[in-house]
Each structure stands twice: as C-alpha cells, then as structure tokens.
Design a protein around this motif. Sequence first.
Motif, PDB file in Angstrom:
ATOM      1  N   GLU A 180       0.824  -1.034  -0.163  1.00 58.74           N
ATOM      2  CA  GLU A 180       0.011   0.111   0.162  1.00 58.74           C
ATOM      3  C   GLU A 180       0.898   1.338   0.124  1.00 58.74           C
ATOM      4  N   THR A 181       2.088   1.205   0.222  1.00 50.57           N
ATOM      5  CA  THR A 181       3.048   2.336   0.435  1.00 50.57           C
ATOM      6  C   THR A 181       3.499   2.699  -1.027  1.00 50.57           C
ATOM      7  N   SER A 224      -2.457   8.293   0.341  1.00 55.59           N
ATOM      8  CA  SER A 224      -1.878   6.961   0.863  1.00 55.59           C
ATOM      9  C   SER A 224      -0.555   7.156   1.840  1.00 55.59           C
ATOM     10  N   ASP A 225      -0.263   5.841   2.382  1.00 58.21           N
ATOM     11  CA  ASP A 225       1.137   5.846   3.061  1.00 58.21           C
ATOM     12  C   ASP A 225       2.290   6.114   1.972  1.00 58.21           C
ATOM     13  N   TYR A 226       3.307   6.728   2.451  1.00 58.77           N
ATOM     14  CA  TYR A 226       4.199   7.246   1.495  1.00 58.77           C
ATOM     15  C   TYR A 226       5.586   6.840   2.003  1.00 58.77           C
ATOM     16  N   MET A 227       6.630   6.543   1.405  1.00 57.97           N
ATOM     17  CA  MET A 227       8.129   6.942   1.694  1.00 57.97           C
ATOM     18  C   MET A 227       8.768   7.684   0.626  1.00 57.97           C
ATOM     19  N   GLU A 249       7.816  -3.922  -2.069  1.00 59.64           N
ATOM     20  CA  GLU A 249       8.192  -2.948  -1.095  1.00 59.64           C
ATOM     21  C   GLU A 249       7.294  -1.651  -1.239  1.00 59.64           C
ATOM     22  N   PHE A 250       6.937  -1.266  -2.579  1.00 60.70           N
ATOM     23  CA  PHE A 250       5.905  -0.161  -2.751  1.00 60.70           C
ATOM     24  C   PHE A 250       4.855  -0.691  -3.979  1.00 60.70           C
ATOM     25  N   GLU A 261       8.979   9.154   6.437  1.00 62.04           N
ATOM     26  CA  GLU A 261       9.958   7.881   6.230  1.00 62.04           C
ATOM     27  C   GLU A 261      10.943   8.242   4.923  1.00 62.04           C
ATOM     28  N   CYS A 320       6.029   5.109  -3.258  1.00 65.97           N
ATOM     29  CA  CYS A 320       7.387   5.559  -3.196  1.00 65.97           C
ATOM     30  C   CYS A 320       7.493   6.843  -4.036  1.00 65.97           C
ATOM     31  N   SER A 373       1.039  12.512  -1.552  1.00 66.07           N
ATOM     32  CA  SER A 373       1.288  11.800  -0.381  1.00 66.07           C
ATOM     33  C   SER A 373       0.101  11.872   0.596  1.00 66.07           C
TER      34      SER A 373
END
Length: 283
Positions: free
Chosen positions: A76-77, A108-111, A161-162, A129, A79, A105
């Motif tokens: 769900e993350t 959703s959740d993000y890095m 991971e993304f 993050e 990038c 951003s």
Amino acid sequence: MADGKGLEIKTRMHSIEGTRKITKAMGLVASSKIARAKERVERSRPYFQIMYDTLHAIADSNTDFGSPYVKENTAETVCLIVLGGDRGLAGGYNGNLFKKAEEISAKSDYMVLPIGKKCLDFFERKNAEIISREYAVAADLTVGRCFEISRTLCDLFLRNEFHKIVLVYTNFVSMLEQTPADIQVLPLMANSDVAKKETSHSILYEPSGEAVFDAIVPEYMAGLLYGALCESLAAEQAARHTAMDSASKNAEEMLDTLVLQYNRARQGSITQEITEIIAGSGE
C-alpha cells in the motif's frame, strides 16, 4: 538634519542599496547557469524518448506479457522521488513542488527519496519515512548516481516494498514558466490503443522481448530521473533569475522613493534653518 530623519533615511538607503547589489549579482549568476542547464535538458530528452518508445514497442507487440514491472504490487506504500532545490531565494520554486508532493502523499502511506537540501529539510520536518539521505544534494547528482538510485528502487519494487513509484519534479517550460509535475515511473503500463497487437514489422528480441524489457527498465528509470533532474535544475535557475530580477526592481523603486523623501526632509531642514536665522537677526 536636526531631527535625525535624514540620517535614518540615509541608513535605509545604504541597506537597500546593499541588498540590490546582492540580488543583482545572484540574478546574473542564475542567468549564466541557465544556458548550461537548458543545454543539458535538450541533450537528455532524446535518450529518454528512445527508451520510452522501445519499452512500449516491446510491451505493445507481445500478446502474452508478464513482466513484473507492469504488474501492480499488493503493497500500500507509495514511493515518492522528489526533486527539489539545494538553496532558497527562487520564488515559489520549492513551495510549489512541495504542494504537488503533498497532494500525492495525502492519498496514501508513502516513503520518500528526497533530492535537494531544501527537499530533505522539508520532509524531515514532516517526520516522513526517508529511504536514503545519500542523494540529498541535487547539484552533485550525476548520471552514475541516477543509475544507483534506479537499481535500488527497482529492487525494492520487485520485492513488493512499494505499490508504485512516482517522480515529482519541476518541468522547465520557459524562463517565465516552471510547472510542478509528477510521473508514475513504476508500474509501467502498455498503451491501451495499440497494446497486444502483432504486426508484420515486429522486431525480434533475443533472448526474448520480456527479458530485454526487464533489462531496459532500470536504464529507462535512470534516464527518466536524469532528465527530470536536468529539467528541475533549469527550472530552479530560471525561477531564481526571475525572483532576483523582481527583487532588484523593487529595491530600485524603494531607493527612488527614499531619495525623494530624503530631499524633502533636507529641503525642510534648510528652510527651517533659514527661518531661524532670519528670526534671530530681526531681534
């Protein structure tokens, strides 16, 4: 002048004159860098276009295409690769870019992988993050470093991971126009109008179209990143040149106003002194 008003005005004039010299010098420096930056933009665009055309030609000519780079991940993350400036004094260049990044951003959740000192500072204040601080200086980012970033992020994408990778940068339109933009780098999607069509002019790829596609994707991503970097650097210099030119003109207008005020105050002081002398002699 007895009331000290003239001295106060003169002090302000010296201060503004010093500021005007600084802004004028910064504008000239930005102007000298723009030509180089525009040349880099023009050189980078053909490479990206060829890579883009090749990737879509492979994807569109395969009826059974299973590359992991075109499939959506279950993570769900998101990038974000955000290309900002290393310095301020560039008008709304950094602020507009950060607004664009926040729009994405917020969904959703993000890095984030920040590129540019101002960009790193912004996301550190937001307690985001951060994937890496190693590429924080945009001016030091070379083609080789773009390939490092590309390989790292492609590996993380393949490990789920993304959900997707989005590049946020500023597009250089002209000296007076720089627009924040975003591109979904991964997953790549085939063109719907021509996807899955076989033609008699298809190119034969060895060992297979999918293998060539998977090998090209990191190169494509690196080229895309470098192209966006060139666009952003040119946009930053153009924005700084415009901001410094505007600041210099404002300083000149303020100086003209202060000179007028100083002359009026000086004239008033002289008139007062003459009046006092005449009054004294009459006694």
